[in-house]
Design a protein around this motif. Sequence first.
Motif, PDB file in Angstrom:
ATOM      1  N   LYS A 113      18.353   5.640  20.556  1.00  8.15           N
ATOM      2  CA  LYS A 113      17.869   4.477  19.805  1.00  8.15           C
ATOM      3  C   LYS A 113      17.142   4.901  18.528  1.00  8.15           C
ATOM      4  O   LYS A 113      17.259   4.232  17.495  1.00  8.15           O
ATOM      5  CB  LYS A 113      16.947   3.638  20.689  1.00  8.15           C
ATOM      6  CG  LYS A 113      17.657   3.079  21.921  1.00  8.15           C
ATOM      7  CD  LYS A 113      16.719   2.248  22.792  1.00  8.15           C
ATOM      8  CE  LYS A 113      17.463   1.704  24.008  1.00  8.15           C
ATOM      9  NZ  LYS A 113      16.608   0.866  24.874  1.00  8.15           N
ATOM     10  N   GLU A 114      16.404   6.000  18.605  1.00  4.28           N
ATOM     11  CA  GLU A 114      15.713   6.505  17.414  1.00  4.28           C
ATOM     12  C   GLU A 114      16.711   6.978  16.360  1.00  4.28           C
ATOM     13  O   GLU A 114      16.518   6.742  15.157  1.00  4.28           O
ATOM     14  CB  GLU A 114      14.778   7.645  17.800  1.00  4.28           C
ATOM     15  CG  GLU A 114      13.589   7.220  18.648  1.00  4.28           C
ATOM     16  CD  GLU A 114      12.786   8.403  19.160  1.00  4.28           C
ATOM     17  OE1 GLU A 114      11.621   8.195  19.553  1.00  4.28           O
ATOM     18  OE2 GLU A 114      13.310   9.529  19.155  1.00  4.28           O
ATOM     19  N   MET A 115      17.772   7.613  16.804  1.00  4.70           N
ATOM     20  CA  MET A 115      18.752   8.169  15.860  1.00  4.70           C
ATOM     21  C   MET A 115      19.504   7.064  15.118  1.00  4.70           C
ATOM     22  O   MET A 115      19.689   7.141  13.898  1.00  4.70           O
ATOM     23  CB  MET A 115      19.728   9.083  16.589  1.00  4.70           C
ATOM     24  CG  MET A 115      19.098  10.371  17.086  1.00  4.70           C
ATOM     25  SD  MET A 115      20.219  11.371  18.089  1.00  4.70           S
ATOM     26  CE  MET A 115      21.294  12.037  16.812  1.00  4.70           C
ATOM     27  N   VAL A 116      19.960   6.046  15.855  1.00  5.34           N
ATOM     28  CA  VAL A 116      20.755   5.001  15.188  1.00  5.34           C
ATOM     29  C   VAL A 116      19.911   4.192  14.210  1.00  5.34           C
ATOM     30  O   VAL A 116      20.432   3.669  13.215  1.00  5.34           O
ATOM     31  CB  VAL A 116      21.428   4.071  16.217  1.00  5.34           C
ATOM     32  CG1 VAL A 116      22.348   4.846  17.138  1.00  5.34           C
ATOM     33  CG2 VAL A 116      20.419   3.281  17.021  1.00  5.34           C
ATOM     34  N   ARG A 117      18.617   4.133  14.457  1.00  2.61           N
ATOM     35  CA  ARG A 117      17.757   3.343  13.558  1.00  2.61           C
ATOM     36  C   ARG A 117      17.214   4.154  12.386  1.00  2.61           C
ATOM     37  O   ARG A 117      17.069   3.634  11.276  1.00  2.61           O
ATOM     38  CB  ARG A 117      16.583   2.748  14.346  1.00  2.61           C
ATOM     39  CG  ARG A 117      15.707   1.830  13.475  1.00  2.61           C
ATOM     40  CD  ARG A 117      14.621   1.137  14.255  1.00  2.61           C
ATOM     41  NE  ARG A 117      13.873   0.234  13.384  1.00  2.61           N
ATOM     42  CZ  ARG A 117      14.177  -1.027  13.132  1.00  2.61           C
ATOM     43  NH1 ARG A 117      15.260  -1.562  13.699  1.00  2.61           N
ATOM     44  NH2 ARG A 117      13.440  -1.767  12.337  1.00  2.61           N
ATOM     45  N   SER A 118      16.930   5.415  12.602  1.00  2.00           N
ATOM     46  CA  SER A 118      16.123   6.166  11.625  1.00  2.00           C
ATOM     47  C   SER A 118      16.868   7.259  10.884  1.00  2.00           C
ATOM     48  O   SER A 118      16.239   8.039  10.163  1.00  2.00           O
ATOM     49  CB  SER A 118      14.901   6.777  12.332  1.00  2.00           C
ATOM     50  OG  SER A 118      14.118   5.796  12.958  1.00  2.00           O
ATOM     51  N   HIS A 119      18.192   7.347  10.997  1.00  2.00           N
ATOM     52  CA  HIS A 119      18.880   8.472  10.352  1.00  2.00           C
ATOM     53  C   HIS A 119      19.005   8.315   8.839  1.00  2.00           C
ATOM     54  O   HIS A 119      19.455   9.236   8.165  1.00  2.00           O
ATOM     55  CB  HIS A 119      20.266   8.698  10.979  1.00  2.00           C
ATOM     56  CG  HIS A 119      21.247   7.592  10.752  1.00  2.00           C
ATOM     57  ND1 HIS A 119      21.246   6.430  11.495  1.00  2.00           N
ATOM     58  CD2 HIS A 119      22.278   7.470   9.867  1.00  2.00           C
ATOM     59  CE1 HIS A 119      22.222   5.648  11.096  1.00  2.00           C
ATOM     60  NE2 HIS A 119      22.863   6.240  10.097  1.00  2.00           N
ATOM     61  N   HIS A 120      18.617   7.157   8.287  1.00  2.42           N
ATOM     62  CA  HIS A 120      18.596   6.995   6.830  1.00  2.42           C
ATOM     63  C   HIS A 120      17.168   6.993   6.273  1.00  2.42           C
ATOM     64  O   HIS A 120      16.967   6.677   5.091  1.00  2.42           O
ATOM     65  CB  HIS A 120      19.318   5.705   6.419  1.00  2.42           C
ATOM     66  CG  HIS A 120      20.813   5.826   6.442  1.00  2.42           C
ATOM     67  ND1 HIS A 120      21.506   6.684   5.608  1.00  2.42           N
ATOM     68  CD2 HIS A 120      21.753   5.220   7.222  1.00  2.42           C
ATOM     69  CE1 HIS A 120      22.802   6.588   5.854  1.00  2.42           C
ATOM     70  NE2 HIS A 120      22.985   5.714   6.839  1.00  2.42           N
ATOM     71  N   GLU A 121      16.189   7.355   7.106  1.00  2.00           N
ATOM     72  CA  GLU A 121      14.831   7.540   6.596  1.00  2.00           C
ATOM     73  C   GLU A 121      14.798   8.838   5.783  1.00  2.00           C
ATOM     74  O   GLU A 121      15.570   9.765   6.027  1.00  2.00           O
ATOM     75  CB  GLU A 121      13.830   7.620   7.752  1.00  2.00           C
ATOM     76  CG  GLU A 121      13.777   6.384   8.641  1.00  2.00           C
ATOM     77  CD  GLU A 121      13.105   5.189   7.982  1.00  2.00           C
ATOM     78  OE1 GLU A 121      12.618   5.339   6.830  1.00  2.00           O
ATOM     79  OE2 GLU A 121      13.061   4.111   8.603  1.00  2.00           O
TER      80      GLU A 121
END
Length: 361
Positions: free
Chosen positions: A256-264
Amino acid sequence: FDLGALGLAGAAAAVVFTHMPTGTPMQQIFAGIPAALAYYVVNMTLMSIVIAMNEGRNPFAVFKEGMAWLWAHYVVYGVIGAGLAVSYDHLGPVTVLLFALPVATLWLGQRGYVHRSRASVVELRRHRDDLQHANRRLQRLLDEKRDLVGRMHQSYLSTITSLARTIEAKDPYTGGHVERVAKLTMLLADELGLPETQRRAAEVGATIHDIGKIGVPDSILLKPSRLSDEELAIMRRHPETSSYIVGELDVPRVVKEMVRSHHERYDGAGYPDGLSGEEIPLSARILAVADTLDAITSDRPYRPARTLREAIGEIESLAGRQFCPAVVSALDACLERDASLGGLFEPRPKRFPARYAAPAA
């Protein structure tokens, strides 16, 4: 055997006793001690040997386990026996009865205790064997469970990979993107020493990281030119859409962290939450580098693919701003070890001059 052992032990005690000074009653009583020890040594040695032969064990181990502690009792028995002999000489046969009853009681009690102890040892040994058998069965079950979990993980990964490919199939320019990004993510996770459970979760997260693009209109997703600001804003919503899609799924938190935050971005200028530095989960920082490297080296409608050399140079230049420096260093280490990153990219020299800058013409 018992009669023979007792006879030999008694003979040994008698020989020792006759060679001791026994001129006075007190000397006779003290002579009973070495005589009793001689009895103890012969009797316990013979018993240890026959028990060891019967059970297939070491005689010394049998002696140490069940008989070594009895020596003090035999010392007392020797004193009592010698005292009985002295009393018989002075008081007559009546003393035999006075001594015999308590001695017989003690002897019977000790013998019963020894037998119970031996039976307890045998029972404990049987329970130990049962426990070892149960442990072997449990180990087999654990091995089967690990194998089942591995097969379930592979099936689970295959299912979500197929789901991710339904999105990828809409764009002919991104063929194989899912597999390449997942593989590169695993290479970086290994280099950074992520635990096995996090590595497995990172593989899943890398596979479905763009699942939210299912909500992006084809007119934007497949546009053959650069996106307008309005279109770019719509495209940038896909991490939130991905987060919404996986939000209720029973998947690890890392996914869940990866799909949400990979464009931070490492400097805080990314989206959707404006996280920066260590606020961005490590798995998402890894995915950001893997995703960008594959994007730069892939053809796009609005530009051709660039070389691995150029992609590395751009990522290196953005370390500390867009990308986590530790992850970029891990990428560097992976490239030093394998210039093609496991066949994902074309071979290249192990080292580039001037931090991967293109060589002079």
